[in-house]
Design an enzyme around this catalytic site. Structure first.
Site, PDB file in Angstrom:
ATOM      1  N   ASP A 105       0.826  -1.203   0.000  1.00 32.85           N
ATOM      2  CA  ASP A 105       0.000   0.000   0.000  1.00 32.85           C
ATOM      3  C   ASP A 105       0.869   1.265   0.000  1.00 32.85           C
ATOM      4  OD1 ASP A 105      -2.251   1.624   0.084  1.00 32.85           O
ATOM      5  OD2 ASP A 105      -2.635   1.322   2.225  1.00 32.85           O
ATOM      6  N   HIS A 131      -2.896   0.640  11.835  1.00 30.65           N
ATOM      7  CA  HIS A 131      -2.566  -0.759  11.542  1.00 30.65           C
ATOM      8  C   HIS A 131      -1.071  -0.942  11.352  1.00 30.65           C
ATOM      9  CE1 HIS A 131      -3.976   1.460   7.897  1.00 30.65           C
ATOM     10  NE2 HIS A 131      -2.763   1.170   7.484  1.00 30.65           N
ATOM     11  N   GLN A 178      -2.944  -5.580   6.311  1.00 30.56           N
ATOM     12  CA  GLN A 178      -2.798  -4.453   7.241  1.00 30.56           C
ATOM     13  C   GLN A 178      -3.679  -4.747   8.452  1.00 30.56           C
ATOM     14  OE1 GLN A 178      -3.754  -1.762   3.936  1.00 30.56           O
ATOM     15  NE2 GLN A 178      -2.016  -0.460   4.459  1.00 30.56           N
ATOM     16  N   ARG A 190       2.269  12.823  10.441  1.00 32.95           N
ATOM     17  CA  ARG A 190       0.955  12.730   9.814  1.00 32.95           C
ATOM     18  C   ARG A 190       0.278  11.467  10.336  1.00 32.95           C
ATOM     19  NH1 ARG A 190      -0.871   9.542   5.784  1.00 32.95           N
ATOM     20  NH2 ARG A 190      -2.295  10.300   4.173  1.00 32.95           N
ATOM     21  N   ASP A 233      -1.833   8.817  10.125  1.00 39.53           N
ATOM     22  CA  ASP A 233      -2.514   8.162   9.015  1.00 39.53           C
ATOM     23  C   ASP A 233      -3.783   7.439   9.476  1.00 39.53           C
ATOM     24  OD1 ASP A 233      -2.330   7.095   6.174  1.00 39.53           O
ATOM     25  OD2 ASP A 233      -2.434   5.231   7.305  1.00 39.53           O
ATOM     26  N   GLU A 249      -4.839  12.888   9.454  1.00 41.94           N
ATOM     27  CA  GLU A 249      -5.312  12.483   8.134  1.00 41.94           C
ATOM     28  C   GLU A 249      -6.666  11.815   8.337  1.00 41.94           C
ATOM     29  OE1 GLU A 249      -5.787   9.813   4.516  1.00 41.94           O
ATOM     30  OE2 GLU A 249      -5.205   9.022   6.456  1.00 41.94           O
ATOM     31  N   HIS A 254      -1.824  11.836  -2.819  1.00 45.05           N
ATOM     32  CA  HIS A 254      -1.520  10.535  -3.424  1.00 45.05           C
ATOM     33  C   HIS A 254      -2.737   9.619  -3.430  1.00 45.05           C
ATOM     34  CE1 HIS A 254      -1.451   9.777   0.790  1.00 45.05           C
ATOM     35  NE2 HIS A 254      -1.382   8.478   0.579  1.00 45.05           N
ATOM     36  N   ARG A 261      -4.641   4.309  -7.983  1.00 43.46           N
ATOM     37  CA  ARG A 261      -4.115   5.544  -7.378  1.00 43.46           C
ATOM     38  C   ARG A 261      -2.700   5.813  -7.883  1.00 43.46           C
ATOM     39  NH1 ARG A 261      -4.849   4.475  -1.105  1.00 43.46           N
ATOM     40  NH2 ARG A 261      -4.147   2.442  -1.820  1.00 43.46           N
TER      41      ARG A 261
HETATM   42  C1  GLC Z   1     -10.594   6.365   2.500  1.00 43.12           C
HETATM   43  C2  GLC Z   1     -10.115   6.646   3.855  1.00 43.12           C
HETATM   44  C3  GLC Z   1      -8.846   7.413   3.796  1.00 43.12           C
HETATM   45  C4  GLC Z   1      -7.875   6.736   2.867  1.00 43.12           C
HETATM   46  C5  GLC Z   1      -8.451   6.416   1.551  1.00 43.12           C
HETATM   47  C6  GLC Z   1      -7.477   5.556   0.778  1.00 43.12           C
HETATM   48  O1  GLC Z   1     -10.976   7.538   1.886  1.00 43.12           O
HETATM   49  O2  GLC Z   1     -11.054   7.385   4.591  1.00 43.12           O
HETATM   50  O3  GLC Z   1      -8.300   7.494   5.064  1.00 43.12           O
HETATM   51  O4  GLC Z   1      -6.824   7.588   2.615  1.00 43.12           O
HETATM   52  O5  GLC Z   1      -9.624   5.728   1.731  1.00 43.12           O
HETATM   53  O6  GLC Z   1      -7.723   5.614  -0.598  1.00 43.12           O
HETATM   54  C1  GLC Z   2      -4.140   6.571   4.370  1.00 47.58           C
HETATM   55  C2  GLC Z   2      -3.229   6.713   3.180  1.00 47.58           C
HETATM   56  C3  GLC Z   2      -3.626   5.760   2.119  1.00 47.58           C
HETATM   57  C4  GLC Z   2      -3.629   4.366   2.675  1.00 47.58           C
HETATM   58  C5  GLC Z   2      -4.497   4.265   3.918  1.00 47.58           C
HETATM   59  C6  GLC Z   2      -4.216   3.018   4.677  1.00 47.58           C
HETATM   60  O1  GLC Z   2      -5.381   7.070   4.175  1.00 47.58           O
HETATM   61  O2  GLC Z   2      -3.233   8.029   2.714  1.00 47.58           O
HETATM   62  O3  GLC Z   2      -2.777   5.867   1.004  1.00 47.58           O
HETATM   63  O4  GLC Z   2      -4.111   3.484   1.712  1.00 47.58           O
HETATM   64  O5  GLC Z   2      -4.247   5.297   4.835  1.00 47.58           O
HETATM   65  O6  GLC Z   2      -3.010   3.136   5.394  1.00 47.58           O
END
Ligand code: GLC
Ligand code: GLC
Length: 638
Positions: A135, A178, A246, A276, A278, A320, A389, A514
């Site tokens: 990921d 995770h 994950q 950040r 996540d 985030e 991203h 993505r």
């Molecule tokens: C969802 C989640 C976000 C994550 C995204 C991954 O929108 O809420 O946290 O970044 O999926 O594509």
């Molecule tokens: C966050 C990241 C995303 C990822 C997800 C799981 O939202 O931005 O790219 O897939 O978390 O970690």
């Protein structure tokens, strides 16, 4: 609560019992007076009382390991607590390998970042990930080691120091929802160690998972359906919100809190300025809910932040939480948490509304949605952005949509069609991400330039359309740079890079589109950024200019709120910022044709002259109106 935990007590030392030198104890005790109460309040909302003393021990240990240079930075930032709110803050987000190969490579590219005005660099996951699919690094196998191909942890610290000497702060990801299934904790859980099994959510049969599934959404329905994964070695189901590899951490276990606090201080001690957080929205679970944005998330964040501030006050945190507007604002702290949570949160709503307004040529929904936002603490800063991203999800409230007479459902469907390019007037070249047949939900992948028309225009060799597409990019970034907060420029956007279709050849992520918008930095293109003929150089010049002007504008300090509204016709939106150093009004036109705007709309917003700081010119008034160019952006300031 024992005497040593009472923040108000000035006689009893909170940090006297950990064998630290007297000076250190004095520093920590002083900070305990300031943040101890926040820590205790956060912890006691979720964990047993003894967690406080255990957290103090982690803090003492983290502070003991902090270098003299970083302690000096702590003192400097305590004197300038609004350092991250300054108009000179300009963010850039990139993958280390895709941007510059290695940490040393990043150091060699510092001149490029400075040329763009960057003062805040977010390097995406760089800690040791699992082998195989990971990921984009968001499946961490070891929080204390870096990806071997990028350099060592010492190289990371050296890079951080070099960036810092050049006026650039460093943001790193802290994946806290995770870990990878290959993390040591997961291995120990599989080996039968009860202590580590309690770090995760593990179920021997489907009873509990099935109960949760009734109300859980799916994040990756296409390639990771469901929220639980069967593990043969455990002989049980594991909670896996994202991909099957994950494993969600069990944050109701105080050991998990203490482990991650230790990781936070470890990363801060390598020189990280910001972490950040996540997927923070997901860290608390409760049966019968969607297991996102629960109140315990905020209590835990408050405790983490307070603890980090005591050991390393130079560090800030960024949430985030890519969630709907009514939930988003809580991540910056509301009510009892005001001023006590993340300093920064992604402004997902602003981002979504920019895309919505380009597609519909109508900014009324933007104004309706953004003007309903409650006040955020004056110590907070939105991370404003056009692209990142990840995919774009249509986080639009039905109530906001109906406030302007639209159906939320139909509008979201229209936006997906539009950005996929399946709509008659679309200029866009995006792709559907995780189309969910059950809900009809389709998120969008694609680069800023491809979504705003550059790719189509180039294909058709249509220079007029190309000019228009570049104007859209400039306007999008003019909004991102003028909203107040930290603008986050996503690598490649500054060069107008179009979609990268080669991702399909990489088996590891071929099914995750993505990667369309996660390109390699084409340095041969970037090196010609000043030739003023290519698309790349035109976009670069515009964005560079926005940064230069922004840095001189005190009214763009993040402590000031932006009032968003639509004056009298649907396609123009105004950003009004009242600031003691001079008021600011941003004017943005989503219409492909020039529009008239009556000057009364501007005079009534505290301007005493109609001067556009982007062009350095006074505006011409004709018949009481100014003309806002097609996809025009004006930054008016006294
Ligand atoms: C969802 C989640 C976000 C994550 C995204 C991954 O929108 O809420 O946290 O970044 O999926 O594509
Ligand atoms: C966050 C990241 C995303 C990822 C997800 C799981 O939202 O931005 O790219 O897939 O978390 O970690």
């Amino acid at each position: 609560m024992s005497a040593s935990q009472t923040p108000a007590s000035r006689t009893v030392s909170a940090f006297g019992g950990f064998g630290l030198p007297a000076n250190d104890v004095q520093v920590l005790d002083r900070r305990w007076q300031r943040w101890g109460e926040d820590l205790i309040a956060g912890l006691s909302a979720v964990y047993p009382p003894e967690t406080v003393a255990r957290a103090q021990q982690v803090i003492a240990h983290g502070f003991a390991a902090r270098s003299a240079t970083l302690r000096e930075r702590d003192e400097q930032r305590l004197l300038r607590p609004d350092w991250y709110q300054q108009p000179s803050m300009i963010g850039y987000a990139a993958y280390t390998d895709r941007f510059a190969g290695t940490f040393k490579g990043v150091q060699r590219r510092i001149p490029y970042l400075k040329d763009l005005g960057v003062t805040y660099l977010h390097l995406m996951p760089l800690l040791k990930p699992r082998q195989g699919p990971n990921d984009g690094g968001y499946a961490v196998a070891d929080y204390r080691q870096t990806r071997a191909d990028l350099g060592t942890i010492e190289d990371l610290a050296t890079m951080a120091a070099d960036l810092h000497d050049n006026g650039i702060s460093l943001t790193l990801d802290l994946v806290l929802n995770h870990v990878a299934d290959q993390h040591e904790w997961a291995a120990k859980a599989r080996a039968g160690e009860k202590k580590y099994q309690d770090y995760f959510y593990i179920y021997s049969d489907r009873t509990t998972p099935d109960q949760y599934e009734k109300t859980l959404p799916e994040i990756f329905p296409a390639f990771a359906p469901g929220n639980f994964t069967w593990d043969d070695e455990l002989n049980a189901w594991v909670w896996t919100t994202f991909n099957s590899w994950q494993w969600d951490l069990n944050w109701s276990n105080p050991d998990v809190f203490l482990e991650l606090l230790d990781v936070i201080l470890y990363l801060a001690n390598q020189g990280a300025d910001c972490l950040r957080l996540d997927a923070i929205a997901f860290i608390w679970k409760r049966l019968g809910t969607d297991c996102q944005n629960l109140p315990e998330v905020h209590a835990i964040t408050q405790a983490l932040r307070a603890a980090a501030h005591i050991a390393a006050p130079a560090l800030i945190i960024k949430a985030e939480a890519i969630v709907g507007p009514s939930q988003l604002v809580h991540y910056l702290g509301q009510g009892e948490h005001a001023g006590k949570l993340s300093e920064i949160a992604y402004h997902n709503s602003l981002m979504v509304q920019i895309w919505s307004a380009f597609a519909s040529q109508d900014a009324r929904l933007m104004a309706a949605a953004l003007s309903r936002f409650p006040a955020v603490p004056t110590s907070a800063a939105w991370g404003t952005y056009a692209r990142c991203h990840d995919d774009i999800g249509w986080a639009i409230d039905d109530a906001d949509a109906s406030a302007v007479g639209w159906s939320g459902h139909d509008h979201r469907r229209f936006l997906s069609d539009f950005y996929i390019g399946d709509f008659p007037q679309s200029f866009s070249r995006g792709a559907a991400f995780q189309a969910n047949e059950a809900t009809g939900d389709r998120r969008i992948s694609g680069s800023c330039a491809s979504l705003l028309g550059v790719e189509r225009a180039l294909e058709r060799r249509d220079n007029v359309a190309l000019d228009v597409a570049i104007r859209r990019i400039t306007m999008a970034y003019a909004m991102v740079y003028a909203f107040g907060g930290i603008p986050l420029l996503y690598m490649g956007d500054e060069l107008g890079l179009t979609n990268d279709y080669t991702f399909e050849q990489v088996p590891e992520h071929a099914e995750d589109n993505r990667w369309l918008h996660r390109p390699q930095m084409p340095w041969e293109v970037a090196e010609k950024r000043h030739d003023n003929t290519s698309v790349a150089s035109r976009v670069f010049t515009e964005i560079q200019h926005l940064g230069k002007v922004r840095a001189t504008m005190p009214s763009l300090h993040a402590a000031v709120a932006t009032k968003v509204d639509v004056p009298d016709h649907a396609s123009i939106v105004l950003f009004e910022r009242r600031h003691a150093a001079g008021n600011f009004v941003g004017v943005f036109n989503f219409n492909p044709h020039p529009q008239r705007l009556h000057v009364d709309h501007l005079w009534s917003r505290g301007l005493n002259r109609l001067h556009d700081v982007l062009t350095g010119r006074d505006l011409t008034i004709v018949g009481g109106n100014i003309i806002v160019p097609a996809y025009g952006a004006l930054w008016l300031s006294n």
